[in-house]
Design a protein around this motif. Structure first.
Motif, PDB file in Angstrom:
ATOM      1  N   LEU A  52       0.876  -1.145   0.000  1.00  0.00           N
ATOM      2  CA  LEU A  52       0.000   0.000   0.000  1.00  0.00           C
ATOM      3  C   LEU A  52       0.925   1.208   0.000  1.00  0.00           C
ATOM      4  N   PRO A  53       1.009   1.951  -1.089  1.00  0.00           N
ATOM      5  CA  PRO A  53       2.028   2.999  -1.164  1.00  0.00           C
ATOM      6  C   PRO A  53       1.691   4.169  -0.246  1.00  0.00           C
ATOM      7  N   ASN A  54       2.708   4.878   0.162  1.00  0.00           N
ATOM      8  CA  ASN A  54       2.490   6.064   0.983  1.00  0.00           C
ATOM      9  C   ASN A  54       3.279   7.225   0.381  1.00  0.00           C
ATOM     10  N   PRO A  55       2.620   7.988  -0.511  1.00  0.00           N
ATOM     11  CA  PRO A  55       3.356   9.068  -1.185  1.00  0.00           C
ATOM     12  C   PRO A  55       3.761  10.186  -0.227  1.00  0.00           C
ATOM     13  N   ASP A  56       3.176  10.196   0.978  1.00  0.00           N
ATOM     14  CA  ASP A  56       3.533  11.245   1.941  1.00  0.00           C
ATOM     15  C   ASP A  56       4.624  10.798   2.894  1.00  0.00           C
ATOM     16  N   LEU A  57       5.179   9.631   2.641  1.00  0.00           N
ATOM     17  CA  LEU A  57       6.178   9.068   3.541  1.00  0.00           C
ATOM     18  C   LEU A  57       7.334  10.035   3.735  1.00  0.00           C
ATOM     19  N   LYS A  58       7.745  10.230   4.974  1.00  0.00           N
ATOM     20  CA  LYS A  58       8.838  11.146   5.226  1.00  0.00           C
ATOM     21  C   LYS A  58       9.744  10.610   6.331  1.00  0.00           C
ATOM     22  N   TRP A  59      10.637  11.456   6.760  1.00  0.00           N
ATOM     23  CA  TRP A  59      11.653  11.071   7.719  1.00  0.00           C
ATOM     24  C   TRP A  59      11.096  10.779   9.085  1.00  0.00           C
ATOM     25  N   GLU A  60      11.699   9.823   9.712  1.00  0.00           N
ATOM     26  CA  GLU A  60      11.467   9.623  11.126  1.00  0.00           C
ATOM     27  C   GLU A  60      12.394  10.614  11.822  1.00  0.00           C
ATOM     28  N   LYS A  93       1.049  -0.545   6.366  1.00  0.00           N
ATOM     29  CA  LYS A  93       1.489   0.492   5.442  1.00  0.00           C
ATOM     30  C   LYS A  93       2.558   1.286   6.174  1.00  0.00           C
ATOM     31  N   LEU A  94       3.686   1.406   5.562  1.00  0.00           N
ATOM     32  CA  LEU A  94       4.764   2.156   6.198  1.00  0.00           C
ATOM     33  C   LEU A  94       4.321   3.610   6.335  1.00  0.00           C
ATOM     34  N   SER A  95       4.219   4.063   7.573  1.00  0.00           N
ATOM     35  CA  SER A  95       3.650   5.393   7.811  1.00  0.00           C
ATOM     36  C   SER A  95       4.464   6.110   8.872  1.00  0.00           C
ATOM     37  N   ASN A  96       4.303   7.403   8.935  1.00  0.00           N
ATOM     38  CA  ASN A  96       4.989   8.184   9.973  1.00  0.00           C
ATOM     39  C   ASN A  96       4.039   8.357  11.138  1.00  0.00           C
ATOM     40  N   VAL A  97       4.107   7.426  12.060  1.00  0.00           N
ATOM     41  CA  VAL A  97       3.138   7.395  13.152  1.00  0.00           C
ATOM     42  C   VAL A  97       3.818   7.009  14.447  1.00  0.00           C
ATOM     43  N   GLY A  98       3.419   7.629  15.511  1.00  0.00           N
ATOM     44  CA  GLY A  98       3.825   7.177  16.838  1.00  0.00           C
ATOM     45  C   GLY A  98       5.129   7.764  17.303  1.00  0.00           C
ATOM     46  N   SER A  99       5.422   7.526  18.574  1.00  0.00           N
ATOM     47  CA  SER A  99       6.679   8.025  19.106  1.00  0.00           C
ATOM     48  C   SER A  99       7.199   7.161  20.247  1.00  0.00           C
ATOM     49  N   ILE A 100       8.489   7.280  20.472  1.00  0.00           N
ATOM     50  CA  ILE A 100       9.213   6.492  21.472  1.00  0.00           C
ATOM     51  C   ILE A 100      10.140   7.438  22.217  1.00  0.00           C
ATOM     52  N   ARG A 101      10.356   7.172  23.502  1.00  0.00           N
ATOM     53  CA  ARG A 101      11.322   7.970  24.230  1.00  0.00           C
ATOM     54  C   ARG A 101      12.410   7.066  24.814  1.00  0.00           C
ATOM     55  N   ASN A 102      13.645   7.528  24.702  1.00  0.00           N
ATOM     56  CA  ASN A 102      14.767   6.869  25.364  1.00  0.00           C
ATOM     57  C   ASN A 102      15.431   7.891  26.269  1.00  0.00           C
ATOM     58  N   THR A 103      15.642   7.517  27.518  1.00  0.00           N
ATOM     59  CA  THR A 103      16.384   8.409  28.391  1.00  0.00           C
ATOM     60  C   THR A 103      17.460   7.595  29.094  1.00  0.00           C
ATOM     61  N   GLY A 104      18.484   8.285  29.536  1.00  0.00           N
ATOM     62  CA  GLY A 104      19.518   7.528  30.243  1.00  0.00           C
ATOM     63  C   GLY A 104      20.610   8.420  30.791  1.00  0.00           C
TER      64      GLY A 104
END
Lengths: 1133, 488
Positions: free
Chosen positions: A793-801, A848-859
């Motif tokens: 399923l193409p994602n023409p709006d795909l962008k950088w993480e 579908k490869l999408s720009n969604v969600g977030s993760i946090r790393n702390t240390g």
């Protein structure tokens, strides 16, 4: 930005002109590299030189006059050559004649001639200085030698009389001669780059021998940063440097081995201890779910494509973890490794910086006569730990007891043990497997050129039979000043590696590999049956482990050549332009053949497959660098444009039914035509980038760095091809402030802070567009027919993480650097994550490869270097501790993702907001059902001796709803403790490392709890202590009905604590300088590696991860860890 | 300073120019994949995607084993022990399955929807392709057939599910109503029957024909209890005069006899990678020889850890002299030479999919018939019984099947009621269709014994709502508009 600069400008304190002048003079004197020879007497000067370098002319003057010269090498060089013809003139006349047409002037101070550029008020300055500090009269001559503690002479060390400007430098052999005013109260200050400055009182003696100690702080070291270098003391970002001296002496197959335990916040996990096996590295946690999590490697300015050219394993041949592409680089060629951890350091690499950057710099040539070095080692490897399985007798007893208790039909009984049975692990392991490495390097230079050349040979046999890795490598690094303004250079590496793969896969039945079968095969059988063939069990859908080892041959041949060529042109002083061209060609061919020795190969007449892959990329990069100091302001800037294109080609072919096994994969045409298979593929992607960075320093106290990168990638949608990655950092050298100067014991204190954004583009090509690829095979007329289906399923709006990181750090040094180190806190948030977002499956697509969600790393990261004892006996330590906390913040519209599988286990990990990424997801075991328990509380089929699982809700059954998170692969903290003890020429290194709180699914233990077939062998401990009526164990079940409750494979038993403490290496070295002219330095050492591991983990190795991702740790048929003892020598000729 | 400024200006302008010019650099060519614009407009392009719909719509290889297992382990005929698939098996056998059973997602949900996607790709593009009208009609009929087959599978497993008829349908579709679902499958099959080729006239063996569509329609009517329509279609199939019972039941399922006039709708299997895996689990431990048939273990066959076992109660239900029972292994000689009896331990084995002498590893070439002519006969008999109670016409249909099995004819007089003949049909069908794909569970559900017989076997977790499987969790997670089936 503009506003800020102005703001700072107005904040500048006023400084008096006088102060400025003094500072300037001090700077000049310090800056000057002394070219000075001692005085011999007075005489008239005669010179007859045509177009000779000033330096040479001055040497003649010095010989004749006995006066010393102090100047700067660049100053003399830039002044060009001179033609002079004088006879018996005074010193002044001779000097005037030499400098007549030059932009230079001189001052004679005592018996020293200072030659400098003509600066307006230079003379005044010097006169002022002289007025302030008259020089003492001259008297005696001091001779001496400067060496390091290894006995090596130090060339170009500066020897200055304290409180004066009189000084000299040492020659190639470390000798110096100096005139001093008298022999009383003279103090020499001896310094050399990288060493601690030493002061020595000269009283009475004129022969001085000085041994300099290595500088512990390394603050004056030059650190390689993206697109440039910086003084370590001027860094604003979080960068860890590892110099070649600090590399662990052990079996270092590859660059990443060198990083293990050496840098805070960097986790190195072996995918396989197999020779040439892959390594997973992560820097500061995991910031992506579906895009790559490995750092970017940059070798001598060339960003490296760190993926394997051939990733498949061939038909019927289970091999694992694509080989480590970095293993084609000889670690002996590496001068330093820089790990860029925070956004300020990594943002200059933009879209590839989110997972950190590892910059590798290879050794450069050194001017002077050719220096030849040899270093080599050889050692023996043995398995560090075998898994404790049931012995043949225990196997017979336990299995037959289980049958008696109803676990299996009576015809499965173990009736006899042939010849005492077989320990299959010992059968496939090789004892005293040899590893050896030899490197020869040549370095030297003449005039304006220098070179470094090396040849390396590495050969490692694996501790599992039929696995090995060999590498031949060669490198040439050249540098030359084509003219005063133009420098060109070449770094070129080529290597050939041969990798013999042991068959180790994820299969659990007929397709399983050597390690799995060694753990599961019937131990009551002999190696070979009465007919001489490898024995097989009719109770098992599994081949004989030795048949796999000897019957499957899988060999990789890897050719890799890469390098860069650059030209650097100095347009104006401080302004230079550089063009850097790079290329990398990786060719790999993997031949796999399953012969008729094997259970699957025999009926098929041999199975051959041949995989070929070619990965290549090229780089074009133009940068403009500017470096200027205006009074107290120093500016250093770089801008540039770069493009890199990556091309991958793959071919595969296969055949079966051969008349003989002899030809293997070397004559596929002999196979039967109907069995032929083939395929090919080609993909490409390109990056186009623009970058810029400014470093600004004020008063050498306040440091500011800003960088920006614009990255365009062909992988993203037309609408979002370009990403923008800014960063800002500031540092404050607190100890330079006046109010700190009086604090005794404080050597350095620097506060750093940075913020920035980096990106991730490590996804497949073409994710943004619709294409058609090979679909499911249709069967028409009883033939397999290739088809095509939509790929995605193409994602023409795909962008950088995007990963946004803030870092606060403190660098400190106390008690003249006896205690020094740094600490950092980071907070890294990834958003617009490249996620395979589950889409309604009725579309025929899962995601579908999408720009969604977030993760946090702390240390937190702590690094501490201490010199605990600093006498004749010395003890110094390095301690590194890093903590890590990972949390999924959001998955967009999706509540959770359950993923992961290996062997018979599936749905291993849970990805859910609020939990660490890839949390193990399974059943909590609360104990064992005992007689007399309340069985009415459950409707599940349980009886005494069965495992009791936690029921988290009010229903009476334990099902998928009762799964709970069981921890994650993220360690709470990792640490290492390195110690160096020195006495005379002996040095002892002890390196200990550990990992606390990481969990790992022991998938081989899953097979013990839930055997796929009854007659398989199992882990001993749970079975020998299993629940029986006579032994109502509260820990281990009876194993009579292991799957009656549905096989809850991921549970709190099989997800084990993989914490460990390991004595990783112990090295004893001895240094000496033989009394001959041929050899200048020798060191010999013995090393023990992986000596001792303390852990509760029951698999081969708590530090391994054959699954190929640091944070999805599944131990399944891991290649076991080797304990190695070796001896090495390094000789400089 | 001036020259620096100049240099900077030139640099900035230069970079600005390259920025615009270089953007084109980022249009990377696609080498090994095909672009839809020029691919789907051609005949080979359309046919290739249509073939991909067949590749997914007919369930082959390991997937066919997985879906067959899931459907049969919850019935009164078979169960399983051992192997990697035991986890799934235990859930199915004990009626404790939930939405986490991965085969229900990967094989039974995702795969048919991929077939539907491929079929919709063909249907959305075929009109614009350069094809003759006849070609267009033919391709459309084939695509609609394979789509209807996929929806039929999904419907029998999960109940009404999202009905996606075109690629342009919105991303998040809710579940269709039961009526929508049924009328779609029915109307699609009815629509394609005229356009599909007559049996044997299809371009390749494995492509659908009229008979396959009619056979599927007949099964659809049967399982949705549309008795009159079922009987009518069954009659039409018989009247085509193409299909007949293969005379020798014991050899019907052998790979060399798979092209026959009894198989109406077939999921084709081949030894080269997409084969029938059943026998690997049917071989008992250490199997060396079947003393009755003389079948001897070959080295190219695998004997899996998973053991596919039949209940003794089922074996004991056979009438005396039933030839169909001969495909069940009750004892064997193991590799140690000992004869092992499999009886009285719910451990007998079905050797219906007789091993393929040329099997490659796990894969045997025996096709799996989804609709056989015997099923048409018994379906017609059942429909007639449901409509009119026991009649001679119905009994005659059953007797055709019994005759081949070597059994005496049934007598109309033996059946006093609709219920008694229905009960016999359930038995007769078990003897005829045991261990085949997609039959026993539907039969038990249709005749109302699915849950009751599970409880009778001791599986007290069985609930009336379990006649449909749960919507797989991964599908639920991905579409907030989906509502889970009752009871899950």
């Amino acid at each position: 930005m503009d506003l800020k600069v102005h703001y700072y400008y107005w904040l500048l304190p006023k400084v008096s002109k006088q102060t400025l002048r003094i500072m300037k003079l001090i700077a000049i004197i310090l800056f000057a590299a002394c070219i000075q020879v001692s005085a011999k007497g007075y005489s008239q000067i005669s010179l007859s030189e045509t177009n000779a370098p000033l330096q040479k002319v001055f040497q003649k003057i010095q010989k004749q006059s006995g006066y010393d010269f102090v100047s700067n090498y660049e100053t003399l060089r830039d002044a060009g050559n001179v033609t002079v013809n004088v006879r018996n003139v005074s010193l002044e006349n001779a000097l005037d004649a030499c400098l007549k047409s030059k932009p230079l002037t001189y001052v004679i101070i005592g018996k020293t001639i200072v030659v400098q550029k003509k600066v307006k008020d230079y003379i005044n300055t010097v006169n002022n200085a002289i007025a302030l500090e008259p020089l003492p009269p001259l008297a005696i001559e001091i001779h001496g030698r400067v060496i390091n503690k290894k006995g090596e002479p130090l060339q170009n060390a500066s020897v200055i009389i304290s409180g004066s400007k009189v000084g000299t430098t040492t020659d190639r052999d470390g000798y110096f001669t100096l005139s001093a005013p008298d022999n009383k109260n003279v103090e020499l200050e001896i310094s050399s780059v990288g060493y601690q400055t030493k002061k020595i009182k000269v009283t009475g003696q004129s022969e001085i021998n000085v041994t300099l100690e290595l500088e512990v702080t390394g603050l004056s070291d030059v650190v390689v940063v993206g697109y440039g270098t910086q003084k370590k003391s001027d860094l604003t970002g979080a960068i860890t440097t590892i110099k070649s001296d600090d590399f662990t002496k052990g079996v270092n197959t590859s660059v990443d081995d060198l990083l293990s335990g050496k840098a805070a916040g960097v986790q190195v996990v072996q995918n396989s201890s197999e020779p040439g096996g892959g390594v997973s590295i992560s820097i500061r946690g995991a910031s992506s779910i579906n895009a790559g999590t490995g750092p970017l490697f940059v070798i001598d300015g060339l960003p490296i494509d760190n993926s394997a050219a051939v990733s498949g394993s061939g038909t019927e041949v289970a091999t694992r973890s694509p080989r480590n592409p970095l293993s084609s680089i000889n670690p002996a060629d590496i001068a330093s490794i820089e790990v860029l951890k925070d956004a300020s350091a990594a943002a200059i690499y933009g879209s590839r910086g989110a997972n950190g950057v590892v910059i590798i710099t290879t050794k450069k040539g050194r001017s002077g006569v050719m220096k030849v070095s040899y270093n080599g080692y050889a050692g023996m490897q043995n398995i560090a730990k075998k898994i404790d399985l049931l012995t043949p007798v225990q196997y017979q007893t336990v299995l037959n007891e289980l049958i008696d208790e109803g676990a299996a039909p009576a015809d499965s009984k173990v009736t006899s043990i042939a010849n005492g049975g077989t320990d299959w692990q010992s059968q496939i392991f090789q004892s005293n497997a040899v590893v050896q490495s030899h490197n020869v390097s040549l370095t030297g230079g003449a005039g304006k050129s220098n070179y470094y050349m090396s040849f390396g040979y590495f050969d490692q046999d694996g501790i599992v039979k039929s696995s090995s890795f060999q590498r031949y490598s060669a490198r040439i690094n050249l540098q030359t000043h084509a003219s005063d303004n133009f420098e060109i250079g070449l770094n070129l590496n080529t290597s050939y590696s041969i990798n013999d793969y042991a068959p180790i896969g994820f299969g659990i039945n007929g397709e399983s590999g050597a390690i799995y079968t060694a753990l599961n095969f019937d131990p009551s059988l002999p190696v070979r049956d009465s007919s001489g063939k490898y024995s097989l069990s009719s109770f098992l859908d599994m081949d004989n482990p030795l048949a796999l080892i000897n019957g499957i041959n899988s060999l990789g041949n890897i050719y890799r050549t890469y390098g860069t060529i650059y030209g650097k042109y100095t347009i104006l002083p401080g302004l230079s332009a550089k063009l850097n061209l790079g290329g990398d060609i990786l060719n790999e061919r993997k031949d796999s053949y399953t012969s008729s020795l094997t259970r699957h190969g025999a009926p098929q007449g041999g199975i051959a497959s041949l995989l070929q892959g070619q990965k290549s990329n090229y780089l074009v990069e133009a940068t403009l660098a500017y470096d200027k100091k205006f009074n107290q302001h120093q500016v250093n800037a770089v801008i540039g444009a770069t493009t890199q294109r990556f091309i991958t080609n793959n071919t595969n072919m296969g055949a079966r039914q051969f008349p003989s096994d002899v030809t293997g994969t070397n004559n596929l045409g002999l196979g039967t035509q109907a069995t032929y298979s083939l395929g090919s593929n080609k993909i490409a992607n390109r990056l186009l980038s623009y970058l810029g960075r400014v470093n600004y320093q004020y008063l050498d106290k306040y440091l500011l760095t800003a960088s920006f990168r614009i990255d365009g990638s062909s992988r993203f949608g037309v609408n979002n091809r370009f990403g923008y990655f800014p960063s800002l950092a500031a540092a404050w050298k607190i100890n330079e402030e006046n109010f700190m100067k009086n604090i005794s014991g404080l050597s350095t204190l620097k506060l750093r802070g940075s913020w920035g954004q980096t990106g991730n583009q490590a996804i497949g090509d073409y994710a943004a567009i619709t294409t058609f690829v090979g679909g499911a095979t249709a069967i028409l007329d009883d033939q397999p027919i290739p088809t095509t289906a939509p790929a995605r399923l193409p994602n023409p709006d795909l962008k950088w993480e995007t990963t946004e990181q803030t870092d606060i750090g403190l660098d400190f040094g106390f008690l003249n650097y006896r205690i020094s180190g740094s600490m950092d806190y980071y907070n890294k948030k990834t958003f617009n994550m490249l996620l395979n977002l589950p889409v309604p499956t009725s579309t025929g697509f899962a995601s579908k490869l999408s720009n969604v969600g977030s993760i946090r790393n702390t240390g937190w990261e702590f690094a501490l270097n201490t010199r605990n004892i600093d006498n004749l006996f010395k003890w110094s330590s390095n301690i590194i501790i890093s903590t890590m906390k990972n949390k999924v913040l959001s998955l967009g519209p999706i509540e959770q993702i359950v993923t992961g599988g290996a062997g018979q286990t599936s749905d291993i990990f849970l990805i859910k907001p609020g939990l660490p990424l890839f949390s193990f997801y399974g059943y909590k075991i609360t104990g064992i059902w005992q007689k007399g328990d309340d069985y009415s509380s459950t409707s599940d089929k349980v009886q005494a001796g069965d495992i009791k699982y936690l029921n988290t809700n009010s229903d009476k059954t334990v099902n998928a709803d009762d799964r709970v998170p069981l921890g994650s692969s993220f360690p709470k903290f990792t640490w290492s403790f390195g110690n160096t003890f020195r006495y005379n020429n002996f040095e002892l290194n002890v390196f200990i490392e550990g990992n606390q709180g990481a969990k790992m699914l022991n998938n081989n233990l899953v097979d013990a709890y839930f055997p796929v077939q009854f007659r398989r062998n199992r882990f001993a401990e749970p079975y020998l202590n299993r629940w029986t009526e006579g032994n109502p164990s509260g820990k281990y079940p009876s194993f009579i009905h292991p799957t009656d409750q549905g096989g809850k494979l991921v549970n709190s038993y099989t997800v084990e604590d993989a914490s460990y403490t390991r004595i990783k290496t112990v090295t004893l070295s001895y240094f000496f300088t033989p009394k001959n002219n041929f050899i200048s330095k020798v060191s010999v050492y013995v090393t023990g590696e992986n000596l001792l591991t303390f852990t509760n983990y029951v698999g081969y190795d708590p530090s391994v991860n054959p699954n190929g991702n640091v944070f999805q740790r599944i131990d399944f048929n891991a290649y076991p860890l080797a304990r190695t003892f070796m001896a090495g020598v390094s000789i400089d000729f | 300073m001036k020259s620096i400024k100049l240099f900077l200006y030139i640099g900035i302008i230069g970079i600005g120019f390259t920025f615009e010019g270089c953007k084109k650099l980022l249009d990377e060519p696609v080498y090994s994949q095909l672009a839809p614009e020029n691919f789907l407009t051609t005949q080979p392009g359309i046919e290739s995607v249509l073939d991909a719909a067949f590749g997914e719509g007919y369930i082959s290889g390991y997937d066919s084993h997985s879906s067959r297992d899931i459907e049969n382990w919850c019935t009164d005929i078979e169960w399983e022990t051992g192997g990697g698939e035991n986890r799934a098996a235990t859930l199915m056998i004990n009626f404790t399955w939930d939405a986490s059973v991965d085969w229900m997602y990967s094989v039974m949900w995702a795969r048919p929807y991929r077939a539907i996607r491929n079929a919709n790709t063909v249907l959305d593009n075929v009109d614009a392709a350069s094809l003759t009208d006849a070609q267009k009609t033919g391709y459309k009929a084939e695509a609609r057939f394979i789509r209807a087959l996929s929806y039929y599978h999904l419907y029998t497993w999960f109940g009404p599910i999202p009905l996606r008829k075109s690629l342009t349908d919105s991303l998040e579709l809710p579940r269709a109503s039961d009526t929508e679902m049924q009328s779609f499958i029915e109307s699609e099959l009815l629509a394609v029957i005229p356009d599909l080729p007559a049996p044997g006239k299809e371009k390749n063996y494995g492509r659908p024909n009229k008979g396959a569509a009619m056979g599927l329609l007949c099964k659809f009517y049967l399982n949705t209890k549309q008795w009159q329509k079922c009987a009518d279609v069954a009659k039409q199939i018989t009247d085509m005069n193409v299909y007949k019972l293969y005379p020798d039941y014991e050899n019907l399922f052998k790979v060399e006899n798979e092209h026959n006039s009894e198989f109406i709708l077939v999921d084709p299997q081949i030894a080269q990678g997409d084969g029938n895996n059943y026998i690997n689990g049917a071989f008992p431990p250490s199997f060396a020889k079947d003393p009755i048939s003389g079948l001897t273990m070959q080295s190219n066959w695998n004997n899996w850890g998973a053991q596919y076992r039949l209940y003794d109660a089922f074996y004991n239900s056979f009438e005396q002299g039933d030839k169909r029972k001969n495909l069940i292994l009750t004892s064997y000689v193991n590799s140690g030479g000992a004869t092992v009896s499999l009886l009285n331990a719910d451990n007998i084995r079905s050797f219906k999919y007789w091993p393929d002498p040329n099997a490659i590893s796990n894969d045997h070439g025996n096709d799996i018939a989804e609709v056989r002519y015997a099923d048409i006969l018994l379906s017609e008999a059942e429909s007639l019984n449901e409509l009119n109670g026991p009649t001679q016409e119905a009994i005659d249909l059953i007797n055709q099947v019994r005759e081949r099995a070597g059994l005496p004819d049934l007598m109309l007089g033996s059946f006093s009621s609709k219920e008694s003949l229905r009960a016999h049909l359930l038995l007769e069908r078990s003897w005829e269709f045991y261990t085949e794909a997609g039959i026993r569970r539907e039969d038990q559900i249709r005749m109302g014994t699915f849950v009751s017989s599970a409880i009778a076997r001791g599986h007290t977790n069985a609930k009336p709502t379990m006649v449909v499987f749960p919507i797989p969790q991964a599908a639920m997670d991905a579409n907030p508009k989906l509502v889970q089936n009752d009871g899950y």
